[in-house]
Write an enzyme that holds these catalytic residues in place. Structure first.
Site, mmCIF file in Angstrom:
data_model
loop_
_atom_site.group_PDB
_atom_site.id
_atom_site.type_symbol
_atom_site.label_atom_id
_atom_site.label_comp_id
_atom_site.label_asym_id
_atom_site.label_seq_id
_atom_site.Cartn_x
_atom_site.Cartn_y
_atom_site.Cartn_z
ATOM 1 N N CYS A 278 1.660 4.401 -10.532
ATOM 2 C CA CYS A 278 0.640 5.172 -11.259
ATOM 3 C C CYS A 278 0.875 6.673 -11.408
ATOM 4 O O CYS A 278 0.583 7.228 -12.471
ATOM 5 C CB CYS A 278 -0.716 4.924 -10.640
ATOM 6 S SG CYS A 278 -1.213 3.210 -10.897
ATOM 7 N N LYS A 341 6.131 3.030 -0.599
ATOM 8 C CA LYS A 341 5.495 3.590 0.601
ATOM 9 C C LYS A 341 5.373 2.451 1.601
ATOM 10 O O LYS A 341 5.624 1.294 1.249
ATOM 11 C CB LYS A 341 4.137 4.213 0.284
ATOM 12 C CG LYS A 341 3.112 3.208 -0.253
ATOM 13 C CD LYS A 341 1.806 3.852 -0.671
ATOM 14 C CE LYS A 341 0.917 4.167 0.512
ATOM 15 N NZ LYS A 341 -0.497 4.377 0.111
HETATM 16 N N1 LIG Z 1 -1.724 -0.429 -8.243
HETATM 17 C C1 LIG Z 1 -2.646 0.407 -7.815
HETATM 18 O O1 LIG Z 1 -2.678 0.768 -6.646
HETATM 19 C C2 LIG Z 1 -3.686 0.946 -8.742
HETATM 20 C C3 LIG Z 1 -3.668 0.656 -10.098
HETATM 21 N N2 LIG Z 1 -4.644 1.148 -10.934
HETATM 22 C C4 LIG Z 1 -4.668 0.778 -12.343
HETATM 23 O O2 LIG Z 1 -5.130 -0.586 -12.430
HETATM 24 C C5 LIG Z 1 -4.480 -1.259 -13.513
HETATM 25 C C6 LIG Z 1 -3.808 -2.516 -12.995
HETATM 26 O O3 LIG Z 1 -2.802 -2.131 -12.088
HETATM 27 P P1 LIG Z 1 -2.098 -3.189 -11.127
HETATM 28 O O4 LIG Z 1 -3.115 -4.119 -10.577
HETATM 29 O O5 LIG Z 1 -1.238 -2.428 -10.216
HETATM 30 O O6 LIG Z 1 -1.202 -3.984 -12.207
HETATM 31 P P2 LIG Z 1 -0.435 -5.351 -12.021
HETATM 32 O O7 LIG Z 1 0.690 -5.335 -12.974
HETATM 33 O O8 LIG Z 1 -0.202 -5.630 -10.577
HETATM 34 O O9 LIG Z 1 -1.504 -6.455 -12.516
HETATM 35 C C7 LIG Z 1 -1.941 -6.584 -13.825
HETATM 36 C C8 LIG Z 1 -2.098 -8.077 -14.148
HETATM 37 O O10 LIG Z 1 -2.719 -8.213 -15.426
HETATM 38 C C9 LIG Z 1 -2.215 -9.395 -16.016
HETATM 39 N N3 LIG Z 1 -2.493 -9.383 -17.463
HETATM 40 C C10 LIG Z 1 -1.986 -8.550 -18.416
HETATM 41 N N4 LIG Z 1 -2.522 -8.849 -19.612
HETATM 42 C C11 LIG Z 1 -3.371 -9.885 -19.433
HETATM 43 C C12 LIG Z 1 -4.224 -10.611 -20.307
HETATM 44 N N5 LIG Z 1 -4.309 -10.319 -21.602
HETATM 45 N N6 LIG Z 1 -4.949 -11.617 -19.767
HETATM 46 C C13 LIG Z 1 -4.881 -11.926 -18.473
HETATM 47 N N7 LIG Z 1 -4.106 -11.255 -17.585
HETATM 48 C C14 LIG Z 1 -3.355 -10.241 -18.064
HETATM 49 C C15 LIG Z 1 -0.737 -9.361 -15.679
HETATM 50 O O11 LIG Z 1 -0.174 -10.653 -15.794
HETATM 51 C C16 LIG Z 1 -0.769 -8.834 -14.245
HETATM 52 O O12 LIG Z 1 -0.747 -9.876 -13.285
HETATM 53 C C17 LIG Z 1 -3.526 -0.228 -14.140
HETATM 54 O O13 LIG Z 1 -4.188 0.380 -15.219
HETATM 55 C C18 LIG Z 1 -3.327 0.776 -13.031
HETATM 56 O O14 LIG Z 1 -3.055 2.062 -13.548
HETATM 57 C C19 LIG Z 1 -5.667 1.901 -10.446
HETATM 58 C C20 LIG Z 1 -5.747 2.202 -9.116
HETATM 59 C C21 LIG Z 1 -4.772 1.747 -8.149
HETATM 60 O O1 LIG Z 2 -4.043 5.018 -9.390
HETATM 61 C C1 LIG Z 2 -3.367 4.553 -8.491
HETATM 62 O O2 LIG Z 2 -2.519 3.684 -8.626
HETATM 63 C C2 LIG Z 2 -3.494 5.060 -7.089
HETATM 64 O O3 LIG Z 2 -2.396 5.997 -6.912
HETATM 65 C C3 LIG Z 2 -2.301 6.542 -5.598
HETATM 66 O O4 LIG Z 2 -2.129 5.503 -4.652
HETATM 67 P P1 LIG Z 2 -0.704 4.830 -4.347
HETATM 68 O O5 LIG Z 2 0.250 5.186 -5.438
HETATM 69 O O6 LIG Z 2 -0.966 3.409 -4.065
HETATM 70 O O7 LIG Z 2 -0.210 5.490 -2.971
HETATM 71 P P2 LIG Z 2 -0.219 6.996 -2.418
HETATM 72 O O8 LIG Z 2 -0.606 6.942 -1.006
HETATM 73 O O9 LIG Z 2 -0.989 7.900 -3.284
HETATM 74 O O10 LIG Z 2 1.305 7.396 -2.477
HETATM 75 C C4 LIG Z 2 1.967 7.614 -3.703
HETATM 76 C C5 LIG Z 2 3.376 8.118 -3.446
HETATM 77 O O11 LIG Z 2 3.348 9.453 -2.942
HETATM 78 C C6 LIG Z 2 4.085 9.532 -1.730
HETATM 79 N N1 LIG Z 2 3.478 10.554 -0.850
HETATM 80 C C7 LIG Z 2 2.149 10.514 -0.582
HETATM 81 C C8 LIG Z 2 1.576 11.459 0.226
HETATM 82 C C9 LIG Z 2 2.355 12.480 0.782
HETATM 83 O O12 LIG Z 2 1.887 13.362 1.519
HETATM 84 N N2 LIG Z 2 3.681 12.488 0.488
HETATM 85 C C10 LIG Z 2 4.264 11.549 -0.317
HETATM 86 O O13 LIG Z 2 5.478 11.606 -0.560
HETATM 87 C C11 LIG Z 2 4.023 8.115 -1.154
HETATM 88 O O14 LIG Z 2 5.049 7.889 -0.245
HETATM 89 C C12 LIG Z 2 4.136 7.296 -2.411
HETATM 90 O O15 LIG Z 2 5.475 7.156 -2.785
HETATM 91 C C13 LIG Z 2 -3.602 7.274 -5.270
HETATM 92 O O16 LIG Z 2 -3.525 7.756 -3.922
HETATM 93 C C14 LIG Z 2 -4.808 6.349 -5.411
HETATM 94 O O17 LIG Z 2 -6.008 7.075 -5.196
HETATM 95 C C15 LIG Z 2 -4.807 5.773 -6.827
HETATM 96 O O18 LIG Z 2 -5.880 4.851 -6.966
#
Ligand SMILES: NC(=O)C1=CN([C@@H]2O[C@H](COP(=O)(O)OP(=O)(O)OC[C@H]3O[C@@H](n4cnc5c(N)ncnc54)[C@H](O)[C@@H]3O)[C@@H](O)[C@H]2O)C=CC1
Ligand SMILES: O=C(O)[C@H]1O[C@H](OP(=O)(O)OP(=O)(O)OC[C@H]2O[C@@H](n3ccc(=O)[nH]c3=O)[C@H](O)[C@@H]2O)[C@H](O)[C@@H](O)[C@@H]1O
Length: 480
Positions: A278, A341
């Site tokens: 992200c 991470k």
């Molecule tokens: N990974 C994270 O820690 C975070 C991600 N986000 C946001 O959340 C969203 C999802 O991220 P992730 O869960 O990491 O993605 P991901 O790639 O792990 O999961 C997304 C899923 O959606 C499915 N998909 C796509 N199009 C579809 C459709 N038309 N119908 C049904 N299923 C469908 C895919 O097959 C996939 O399994 C992104 O916008 C990301 O930026 C927000 C906060 C934290």
């Molecule tokens: O939108 C998202 O996907 C998410 O992105 C990050 O979460 P995430 O990417 O899962 O993990 P982080 O803990 O933020 O770490 C991101 C990267 O920065 C690095 N990092 C983090 C903290 C730090 O002090 N130094 C550092 O190098 C981590 O090792 C990692 O590679 C944000 O922390 C979440 O709040 C957000 O929801």
């Protein structure tokens, strides 16, 4: 309005854990998580709950509790949409790889497909919740698509961005700093939809932490939060390079900074560079949005966070090459950690991929060990870069599930993920089995430099003066 059925489209790192927690806290609501990826859904339904598709501490127990009771994973998207009063969209929104905005804008293809499917299936009014991270004003596009069905179904669009971090997802979901709900705060239906979603969170989140805004503020707050977090990492990484040339210690600098209550101690760990699906994508998206409004200086300001991050990864790889007498050709280099991470099996945009790609270009022989990432994923990550053919990646990189085997006969070790288990290794044994001088590049400032230097390792940390055998090295500061 009382919600009885929830559908979540997208069973990924966000959809899976978020819905598992909602199901746990709201046993009266039936929660169905759907995905087009059959393999992923089958894994979520795996009888052995330890084999669900995501490694996340605490998640198996939460899934076990709800699964089959009020938590379901299915590929039947249409039925789940039809039944639900509230639909979360939690699909991927990666950076576009083609056309206008290539390499910068968010690809909203999957979001649009969801909207069209919802429009096609729905027979009664729905609340549609954007859980995915989206460019500001995406809700307007969703509304347009849903409005034109002509079947009389009414939709309320809410923005409810997710702030969980991988590796701590369950704790973040159970105790969020805040829950953000953006909606149409000017209409009765809009307010009702917001309160329906708020009621769900209020089952376990104090009301004071549930924040309501207009949709655009909510969408933009999510991008801004990620940009600020990534900016902190790039800022401390920029200082790490300055520390290395001035003799300052970045850990000490971070501690001194973090004690200022206006700055705070979190997110000041200097590293080989941030990864994850992200940070980069969301900042590029922000840059693209700023550019499209003609805000050149704003775009350039945020772009610098990415430029600094790329520099940090390259600088780390270059330092390995320089230290190994300007060539790594034919030398075995061991990489400990591949995920972006600790405590996750997610490798998206992991710094390890780029560092290793650089070393492979210099003809190094790489051995990789990661406690949770499979060999198949590691090769897939490298193949995706297309720097060389698939055979060459497999020939020059070997994945092992024994860290001691991985380190045997190597010229250097690079620690690229901060897995706790690395601290517990028998480093004397590892040292004995390496070529000398035994170099160790700690890309996470994870290991105890003092002890390892005593064993005989030549250690290069991030942002620290090189210790000599008899020098006193201060203990790492507690920066989380
Ligand atoms: N990974 C994270 O820690 C975070 C991600 N986000 C946001 O959340 C969203 C999802 O991220 P992730 O869960 O990491 O993605 P991901 O790639 O792990 O999961 C997304 C899923 O959606 C499915 N998909 C796509 N199009 C579809 C459709 N038309 N119908 C049904 N299923 C469908 C895919 O097959 C996939 O399994 C992104 O916008 C990301 O930026 C927000 C906060 C934290
Ligand atoms: O939108 C998202 O996907 C998410 O992105 C990050 O979460 P995430 O990417 O899962 O993990 P982080 O803990 O933020 O770490 C991101 C990267 O920065 C690095 N990092 C983090 C903290 C730090 O002090 N130094 C550092 O190098 C981590 O090792 C990692 O590679 C944000 O922390 C979440 O709040 C957000 O929801």
């Amino acid at each position: 309005m009382r919600i009885k059925n929830i559908c979540c489209i997208g069973a990924g790192y966000v959809g899976g854990p978020t819905m598992a927690v909602i199901a746990q806290k709201c046993p009266d609501i039936q929660v169905t998580v759907v995905d087009i990826n059959e393999e992923r859904i089958a894994a979520w339904n795996n009888e052995d709950v330890e084999r669900i598709p995501i490694y996340e501490p605490g998640l198996p127990a939460v899934v076990q509790e709800g699964r089959g009771r009020n938590l379901f994973f299915s590929t039947d998207v249409d039925t789940a949409i039809d039944k639900a009063e509230m639909i979360f969209i939690s699909v991927n929104t990666p950076t576009k790889t083609y056309g206008i905005g290539k390499g910068m804008a968010a690809d909203l293809k999957w979001i649009e497909l969801c909207a069209r499917q919802i429009a096609r299936i729905s027979r009664n009014d729905k609340i549609v919740v954007e859980k995915s991270t989206l460019p500001v004003r995406t809700a307007a596009a969703l509304k347009e698509i849903l409005k034109h069905t002509g079947n009389g179904v009414k939709y309320q669009i809410l923005s409810n961005p997710e702030f969980l971090a991988e590796g701590t997802a369950i704790q973040d979901l159970l105790h969020p700093d805040r829950v953000l709900i953006g909606g149409d705060i000017e209409t009765k239906d809009g307010i009702e939809a917001i309160s329906a979603l708020s009621d769900i969170y209020e089952k376990w989140v104090p009301k004071s932490k549930i924040l309501t805004t207009n949709v655009w503020s909510s969408e933009l707050s999510k991008l801004t939060a990620n940009a600020f977090l990534a900016q902190r990492v790039s800022s401390i990484n920029a200082m790490s390079e300055l520390c290395e040339v001035t003799g300052a210690d970045v850990t000490e600098v971070a501690k001194a900074l973090g004690m200022d209550s206006r700055i705070g101690p979190k997110f000041l760990n200097s590293s080989v560079g941030f990864g994850g699906s992200c940070f980069q994508k969301d900042i590029l998206n922000l840059v693209y949005i700023a550019k499209s409004f003609g805000l050149k200086q704003v775009a350039e300001y945020w772009e610098q966070v990415i430029i600094m991050n790329d520099h940090q990864k390259k600088r780390f790889a270059a330092n390995i090459i320089r230290t190994l007498y300007n060539t790594v050709s034919g030398k075995k280099i061991t990489v400990l950690g591949w995920s972006f991470k600790k405590d996750t099996n997610d490798t998206r945009e992991s710094a390890a991929i780029y560092v290793v790609d650089h070393l492979l270009n210099e003809e190094a022989e790489i051995a990789v060990y990661d406690p949770k990432v499979q060999a198949e994923q590691i090769y897939k990550d490298l193949d995706y870069l297309e720097s060389r053919n698939k055979e060459a990646n497999r020939l020059n990189l070997n994945v092992t599930n024994d860290p001691y085997e991985a380190c045997k006969d190597s010229h250097a070790i690079a620690v690229l993920t901060e897995w706790e288990e690395f601290k517990t290794y028998n480093w004397e044994k590892i040292y004995e089995n390496m070529l000398k001088p035994a170099f160790l590049f700690d890309g996470r400032n994870l290991l105890n430099i003092e002890e390892l230097t005593k064993i005989g390792f030549v250690i290069k940390s991030i942002g620290k003066p090189a210790p000599t055998k008899n020098s006193v090295v201060s203990k790492p500061a507690l920066v989380s």
